[in-house]
Write a protein that holds these residues in place. Structure first.
Motif, PDB file in Angstrom:
ATOM      1  N   VAL A 135       0.852  -1.196   0.000  1.00 47.10           N
ATOM      2  CA  VAL A 135       0.000   0.000   0.000  1.00 47.10           C
ATOM      3  C   VAL A 135       0.884   1.241   0.000  1.00 47.10           C
ATOM      4  O   VAL A 135       0.639   2.194  -0.748  1.00 47.10           O
ATOM      5  N   GLY A 136       1.932   1.227   0.827  1.00 46.22           N
ATOM      6  CA  GLY A 136       2.867   2.356   0.842  1.00 46.22           C
ATOM      7  C   GLY A 136       3.508   2.579  -0.515  1.00 46.22           C
ATOM      8  O   GLY A 136       3.653   3.715  -0.966  1.00 46.22           O
TER       9      GLY A 136
ATOM     10  N   ALA B 153       4.181   5.446  -5.494  1.00 49.85           N
ATOM     11  CA  ALA B 153       4.204   5.403  -6.963  1.00 49.85           C
ATOM     12  C   ALA B 153       3.382   6.547  -7.554  1.00 49.85           C
ATOM     13  O   ALA B 153       3.797   7.177  -8.533  1.00 49.85           O
ATOM     14  N   VAL B 154       2.239   6.836  -6.958  1.00 46.31           N
ATOM     15  CA  VAL B 154       1.408   7.945  -7.444  1.00 46.31           C
ATOM     16  C   VAL B 154       2.160   9.271  -7.284  1.00 46.31           C
ATOM     17  O   VAL B 154       2.176  10.107  -8.203  1.00 46.31           O
ATOM     18  N   LEU B 155       2.807   9.456  -6.145  1.00 49.85           N
ATOM     19  CA  LEU B 155       3.572  10.688  -5.918  1.00 49.85           C
ATOM     20  C   LEU B 155       4.744  10.798  -6.890  1.00 49.85           C
ATOM     21  O   LEU B 155       5.009  11.874  -7.443  1.00 49.85           O
ATOM     22  N   LEU B 156       5.437   9.690  -7.110  1.00 49.37           N
ATOM     23  CA  LEU B 156       6.568   9.706  -8.038  1.00 49.37           C
ATOM     24  C   LEU B 156       6.123   9.956  -9.477  1.00 49.37           C
ATOM     25  O   LEU B 156       6.790  10.679 -10.223  1.00 49.37           O
ATOM     26  N   ALA B 157       4.991   9.389  -9.864  1.00 51.71           N
ATOM     27  CA  ALA B 157       4.454   9.653 -11.202  1.00 51.71           C
ATOM     28  C   ALA B 157       4.130  11.137 -11.350  1.00 51.71           C
ATOM     29  O   ALA B 157       4.351  11.719 -12.417  1.00 51.71           O
TER      30      ALA B 157
ATOM     31  N   VAL C  91      -0.988   5.298   7.279  1.00 54.72           N
ATOM     32  CA  VAL C  91      -2.224   5.331   6.483  1.00 54.72           C
ATOM     33  C   VAL C  91      -2.765   3.906   6.343  1.00 54.72           C
ATOM     34  O   VAL C  91      -3.968   3.660   6.519  1.00 54.72           O
ATOM     35  N   PHE C  92      -1.878   2.955   6.050  1.00 59.37           N
ATOM     36  CA  PHE C  92      -2.292   1.561   5.946  1.00 59.37           C
ATOM     37  C   PHE C  92      -2.897   1.083   7.266  1.00 59.37           C
ATOM     38  O   PHE C  92      -3.986   0.499   7.282  1.00 59.37           O
ATOM     39  N   LYS C  93      -2.202   1.341   8.359  1.00 55.63           N
ATOM     40  CA  LYS C  93      -2.645   0.854   9.671  1.00 55.63           C
ATOM     41  C   LYS C  93      -3.996   1.439  10.071  1.00 55.63           C
ATOM     42  O   LYS C  93      -4.849   0.744  10.604  1.00 55.63           O
ATOM     43  N   LYS C  94      -4.208   2.713   9.798  1.00 53.76           N
ATOM     44  CA  LYS C  94      -5.430   3.391  10.249  1.00 53.76           C
ATOM     45  C   LYS C  94      -6.621   3.184   9.309  1.00 53.76           C
ATOM     46  O   LYS C  94      -7.741   3.006   9.774  1.00 53.76           O
ATOM     47  N   PHE C  95      -6.388   3.213   7.993  1.00 50.93           N
ATOM     48  CA  PHE C  95      -7.501   3.228   7.052  1.00 50.93           C
ATOM     49  C   PHE C  95      -7.699   1.941   6.253  1.00 50.93           C
ATOM     50  O   PHE C  95      -8.821   1.645   5.848  1.00 50.93           O
ATOM     51  N   VAL C  96      -6.625   1.203   5.993  1.00 48.38           N
ATOM     52  CA  VAL C  96      -6.739   0.025   5.137  1.00 48.38           C
ATOM     53  C   VAL C  96      -6.801  -1.251   5.959  1.00 48.38           C
ATOM     54  O   VAL C  96      -7.693  -2.088   5.768  1.00 48.38           O
TER      55      VAL C  96
END
Length: 146
Positions: free
Chosen positions: A14-15, A20-24, A62-67
């Motif tokens: 997930v991280g 990847a979105v930020l790097l794109a 973010v993964f721990k809290k939301f996913v």
């Protein structure tokens, strides 16, 4: 490895997706000041992941809290050392781009982002963590202690 020392392998994926979105985005911004600042943020995110482990990065939080609460338990836990090493590889690649960018070589910014993007996208899409594989190869060669 004891179970308490392992991490949910879905967290680093997930991280990697977020990264990847930020790097794109950096690649799309091109050789620009905005791209340089976004790559700097990503580099600092890799620094946090290198120091605290992938699970201690903001993406891990973010993964721990939301996913994670929406998923069942993982089939197995993985060693946290390879993903942490991979964060260090990402830190190195992005730091080179940031350093060169601040030295006036802005074309280095989207190039570094593209290199890091390939690794993050491979992890996000197919679960292949290049930095983790580097860690394991270096461990087998005796370059990294267990």
């Amino acid at each position: 490895m004891s179970v308490s020392k392992g991490i949910d392998p879905r967290g680093p994926r997930v991280g990697a997706s977020i990264t990847a979105v930020l790097l794109a985005s950096v690649v799309l911004l091109g050789a620009s000041t905005a791209g340089l600042w976004l790559l700097t943020f990503i580099m600092l995110s890799f620094l946090l992941g290198t120091l605290r482990g992938a699970e201690g990065s903001w993406q891990g939080m973010v993964f721990k809290k939301f996913v994670r609460p929406r998923l069942g338990p993982p089939g197995e836990l993985e060693d946290r050392r390879p993903p942490r090493f991979a964060q260090g590889v990402g830190l190195f690649v992005t730091a080179v781009g940031v350093l060169l960018g601040f030295l006036g070589l802005l074309p280095a910014v989207p190039i570094a982002a593209a290199v890091a993007f390939v690794a993050a996208a491979l992890n996000a899409v197919v679960g292949l963590c290049l930095g983790c594989e580097m860690y394991l190869l270096m461990r087998r060669a005796g370059l990294v202690r267990a």
